[in-house]
Scaffold this motif. Sequence first.
Motif, PDB file in Angstrom:
ATOM      1  N   ASP A   1      14.697   3.989  -7.715  1.00 20.27           N
ATOM      2  CA  ASP A   1      16.066   3.864  -8.225  1.00 20.27           C
ATOM      3  C   ASP A   1      16.284   2.577  -9.006  1.00 20.27           C
ATOM      4  O   ASP A   1      17.247   2.474  -9.780  1.00 20.27           O
ATOM      5  N   TYR A   2      15.396   1.603  -8.814  1.00 24.24           N
ATOM      6  CA  TYR A   2      15.531   0.324  -9.515  1.00 24.24           C
ATOM      7  C   TYR A   2      14.200  -0.401  -9.437  1.00 24.24           C
ATOM      8  O   TYR A   2      13.504  -0.341  -8.419  1.00 24.24           O
ATOM      9  N   TRP A   3      13.851  -1.098 -10.533  1.00 29.58           N
ATOM     10  CA  TRP A   3      12.667  -1.961 -10.539  1.00 29.58           C
ATOM     11  C   TRP A   3      13.120  -3.398 -10.801  1.00 29.58           C
ATOM     12  O   TRP A   3      13.663  -3.705 -11.868  1.00 29.58           O
ATOM     13  N   ALA A   4      12.895  -4.266  -9.819  1.00 25.98           N
ATOM     14  CA  ALA A   4      13.249  -5.684  -9.929  1.00 25.98           C
ATOM     15  C   ALA A   4      12.002  -6.457 -10.347  1.00 25.98           C
ATOM     16  O   ALA A   4      11.097  -6.677  -9.545  1.00 25.98           O
ATOM     17  N   LEU A   5      11.966  -6.869 -11.611  1.00 29.49           N
ATOM     18  CA  LEU A   5      10.780  -7.508 -12.162  1.00 29.49           C
ATOM     19  C   LEU A   5      10.924  -9.024 -12.217  1.00 29.49           C
ATOM     20  O   LEU A   5      12.029  -9.572 -12.211  1.00 29.49           O
ATOM     21  N   GLY A   6       9.779  -9.681 -12.308  1.00 27.64           N
ATOM     22  CA  GLY A   6       9.715 -11.117 -12.525  1.00 27.64           C
ATOM     23  C   GLY A   6       8.515 -11.444 -13.388  1.00 27.64           C
ATOM     24  O   GLY A   6       7.672 -10.582 -13.650  1.00 27.64           O
ATOM     25  N   HIS A   7       8.418 -12.669 -13.859  1.00 29.80           N
ATOM     26  CA  HIS A   7       7.292 -13.223 -14.636  1.00 29.80           C
ATOM     27  C   HIS A   7       7.684 -13.526 -16.074  1.00 29.80           C
ATOM     28  O   HIS A   7       7.317 -14.568 -16.598  1.00 29.80           O
ATOM     29  N   ILE A   8       8.410 -12.637 -16.746  1.00 29.31           N
ATOM     30  CA  ILE A   8       8.844 -12.888 -18.117  1.00 29.31           C
ATOM     31  C   ILE A   8      10.172 -13.650 -18.076  1.00 29.31           C
ATOM     32  O   ILE A   8      11.131 -13.190 -17.466  1.00 29.31           O
ATOM     33  N   HIS A   9      10.225 -14.789 -18.733  1.00 30.49           N
ATOM     34  CA  HIS A   9      11.394 -15.659 -18.636  1.00 30.49           C
ATOM     35  C   HIS A   9      12.524 -15.281 -19.581  1.00 30.49           C
ATOM     36  O   HIS A   9      13.605 -15.862 -19.509  1.00 30.49           O
ATOM     37  N   LYS A  10      12.282 -14.333 -20.457  1.00 33.41           N
ATOM     38  CA  LYS A  10      13.343 -13.867 -21.354  1.00 33.41           C
ATOM     39  C   LYS A  10      13.990 -12.621 -20.761  1.00 33.41           C
ATOM     40  O   LYS A  10      13.309 -11.643 -20.434  1.00 33.41           O
ATOM     41  N   ARG A  11      15.310 -12.642 -20.636  1.00 32.56           N
ATOM     42  CA  ARG A  11      16.041 -11.518 -20.061  1.00 32.56           C
ATOM     43  C   ARG A  11      15.788 -10.254 -20.884  1.00 32.56           C
ATOM     44  O   ARG A  11      16.004 -10.225 -22.089  1.00 32.56           O
ATOM     45  N   THR A  12      15.321  -9.195 -20.210  1.00 33.76           N
ATOM     46  CA  THR A  12      14.946  -7.972 -20.916  1.00 33.76           C
ATOM     47  C   THR A  12      15.229  -6.756 -20.045  1.00 33.76           C
ATOM     48  O   THR A  12      14.826  -6.710 -18.885  1.00 33.76           O
ATOM     49  N   ILE A  13      15.903  -5.763 -20.614  1.00 25.38           N
ATOM     50  CA  ILE A  13      16.102  -4.484 -19.937  1.00 25.38           C
ATOM     51  C   ILE A  13      15.131  -3.487 -20.551  1.00 25.38           C
ATOM     52  O   ILE A  13      15.274  -3.089 -21.704  1.00 25.38           O
ATOM     53  N   LEU A  14      14.125  -3.099 -19.786  1.00 23.60           N
ATOM     54  CA  LEU A  14      13.099  -2.183 -20.278  1.00 23.60           C
ATOM     55  C   LEU A  14      13.552  -0.730 -20.202  1.00 23.60           C
ATOM     56  O   LEU A  14      13.079   0.114 -20.966  1.00 23.60           O
ATOM     57  N   SER A  15      14.437  -0.432 -19.267  1.00 24.56           N
ATOM     58  CA  SER A  15      14.950   0.928 -19.094  1.00 24.56           C
ATOM     59  C   SER A  15      16.319   0.832 -18.434  1.00 24.56           C
ATOM     60  O   SER A  15      16.550  -0.052 -17.604  1.00 24.56           O
ATOM     61  N   GLU A  16      17.204   1.749 -18.801  1.00 20.99           N
ATOM     62  CA  GLU A  16      18.529   1.779 -18.178  1.00 20.99           C
ATOM     63  C   GLU A  16      18.645   2.857 -17.120  1.00 20.99           C
ATOM     64  O   GLU A  16      19.464   2.748 -16.213  1.00 20.99           O
ATOM     65  N   THR A  17      17.838   3.925 -17.230  1.00 30.42           N
ATOM     66  CA  THR A  17      17.871   5.010 -16.251  1.00 30.42           C
ATOM     67  C   THR A  17      16.435   5.414 -15.893  1.00 30.42           C
ATOM     68  O   THR A  17      15.797   6.114 -16.667  1.00 30.42           O
ATOM     69  N   PRO A  18      15.922   4.945 -14.757  1.00 28.48           N
ATOM     70  CA  PRO A  18      16.531   3.968 -13.855  1.00 28.48           C
ATOM     71  C   PRO A  18      16.424   2.567 -14.450  1.00 28.48           C
ATOM     72  O   PRO A  18      15.597   2.335 -15.339  1.00 28.48           O
ATOM     73  N   PRO A  19      17.217   1.623 -13.952  1.00 33.84           N
ATOM     74  CA  PRO A  19      17.121   0.261 -14.463  1.00 33.84           C
ATOM     75  C   PRO A  19      15.757  -0.360 -14.148  1.00 33.84           C
ATOM     76  O   PRO A  19      15.289  -0.320 -13.007  1.00 33.84           O
ATOM     77  N   ILE A  20      15.114  -0.880 -15.194  1.00 38.60           N
ATOM     78  CA  ILE A  20      13.873  -1.656 -15.060  1.00 38.60           C
ATOM     79  C   ILE A  20      14.147  -2.969 -15.779  1.00 38.60           C
ATOM     80  O   ILE A  20      14.253  -2.993 -17.009  1.00 38.60           O
ATOM     81  N   ILE A  21      14.273  -4.057 -15.022  1.00 34.47           N
ATOM     82  CA  ILE A  21      14.870  -5.264 -15.591  1.00 34.47           C
ATOM     83  C   ILE A  21      14.066  -6.527 -15.274  1.00 34.47           C
ATOM     84  O   ILE A  21      13.682  -6.769 -14.129  1.00 34.47           O
ATOM     85  N   TYR A  22      13.836  -7.322 -16.329  1.00 32.58           N
ATOM     86  CA  TYR A  22      13.459  -8.726 -16.188  1.00 32.58           C
ATOM     87  C   TYR A  22      14.758  -9.534 -16.298  1.00 32.58           C
ATOM     88  O   TYR A  22      15.381  -9.539 -17.373  1.00 32.58           O
ATOM     89  N   PRO A  23      15.184 -10.234 -15.255  1.00 36.67           N
ATOM     90  CA  PRO A  23      16.411 -11.033 -15.374  1.00 36.67           C
ATOM     91  C   PRO A  23      16.207 -12.340 -16.129  1.00 36.67           C
ATOM     92  O   PRO A  23      17.172 -13.009 -16.491  1.00 36.67           O
ATOM     93  N   GLY A  24      14.920 -12.692 -16.398  1.00 39.25           N
ATOM     94  CA  GLY A  24      14.637 -14.009 -16.951  1.00 39.25           C
ATOM     95  C   GLY A  24      14.710 -15.066 -15.861  1.00 39.25           C
ATOM     96  O   GLY A  24      14.992 -14.765 -14.705  1.00 39.25           O
ATOM     97  N   ASN A  25      14.448 -16.317 -16.233  1.00 38.37           N
ATOM     98  CA  ASN A  25      14.527 -17.355 -15.212  1.00 38.37           C
ATOM     99  C   ASN A  25      15.956 -17.850 -15.042  1.00 38.37           C
ATOM    100  O   ASN A  25      16.821 -17.618 -15.878  1.00 38.37           O
TER     101      ASN A  25
END
Length: 405
Positions: free
Chosen positions: A192-216
């Motif tokens: 239902d959701y992928w909580a990503l880390g490692h990439i420091h630039k905020r990026t939404i890879l997918s909206e359904t389901p949400p796959i998100i790099y929040p950035g640092n």
Amino acid sequence: MKQISFIHAADLHLDSPMVGLKHLPANILSRVRESTFTALRKLIAAAIDHNVDFVILAGDLYDGEDRSLRAQSRFRNEMQKLSQKDIPVYVIHGNHDHLSGSWVNLDMPPNVHFFGSDVEMKEFHTKRGETVHLYGFSYIQRHILDKRIADYQKQDPADFHIGILHGNEGGRTDHDNYAPFSIKDLLEKEFDYWALGHIHKRTILSETPPIIYPGNLQGRNRKEEGVKGCYLVTLNELEAKTEFVETSDVWWEEVTVDAASAQSFQEILQLCQLTIERLRKAGIGTLLTLNLKNVQFEDFQEKKILDTELLELLLDYENDEESFVWIVNLNLEEKQHFDRKKLMNEADFYTELFATIGDYQNPEEAIAPLYQHQLGRKYLTGLTESEQKELLEKAEKLLIGLLYQ
């Protein structure tokens, strides 16, 4: 309707040394070095204010594998605030704070749950009765180069499934290719959701389901420009809502100003002051790289003043500003009057020079000694393609300018 809410953050890099900023005034330097902790406090305040069910921290809590006692102590204090509100925290460690590091350990409150080196599932039950399965792993060592996504296996029954992964998507060249994966890999898991880390630039890879790099949480150098923060996420059986939450106390900005219209030092000064005021943000400090292009003076004395006193005047009152805009780099580029075709007609040497520049593809060779140096190897990162191009362009302008004189 079943529903959960949580905060997703990553790449806190607590107690980052903020390399190369020792020239700042003591009070501004202190605030910059404190900024990662300020960002953490803002994250915790947001979690409490929104009364979330839990918090996810997707790797690189600490800036180094030694996990300074100062960073651990500050982190523990903030976790205790969440513990008092009965808000659990789910943590994976990334390549910077991997499990094989050497550190003096401080115990964390019981609401903080760490994932081990193998992909595992942790079950959480909300006060309202929803069941959440969270999946993740911590880096056992700094370099995890193999794909770990195959180890994420959905385990029912649960109302919501959330994957936590610190890794590199799609072979991005601007970050080390740790725990690589593709968007397709994640979608196939049907989480239902992928909580990503490692990439420091905020990026939404997918909206359904949400796959998100929040950035640092807090920018640490000029490559990490703009506002930084985390995501407030709400999931229910029908939709997902995500809201970005600002946490950075200090912003890095880079601005290029065309000074072609300025005919005097006074006009240049006013142009810079207007730029500074435009960038000033209430309660936020800004570290600015200011590029002035097409600077032109016929008066030698004014040019001398520009080179020596402009920066001093621009910084004169910033030291006492809470919402400071401090110029860390001021680059002056005089208006060039070089015509390539004209130069090539003047001498064959220029034809050969431009051909050599055009064929030169790897500026990293020229600066290899920096990376071979003990300190350089520790703090420098590789140049991206755009940075290599920028370096070559600056070198060309500098070389032609010196030759033309």
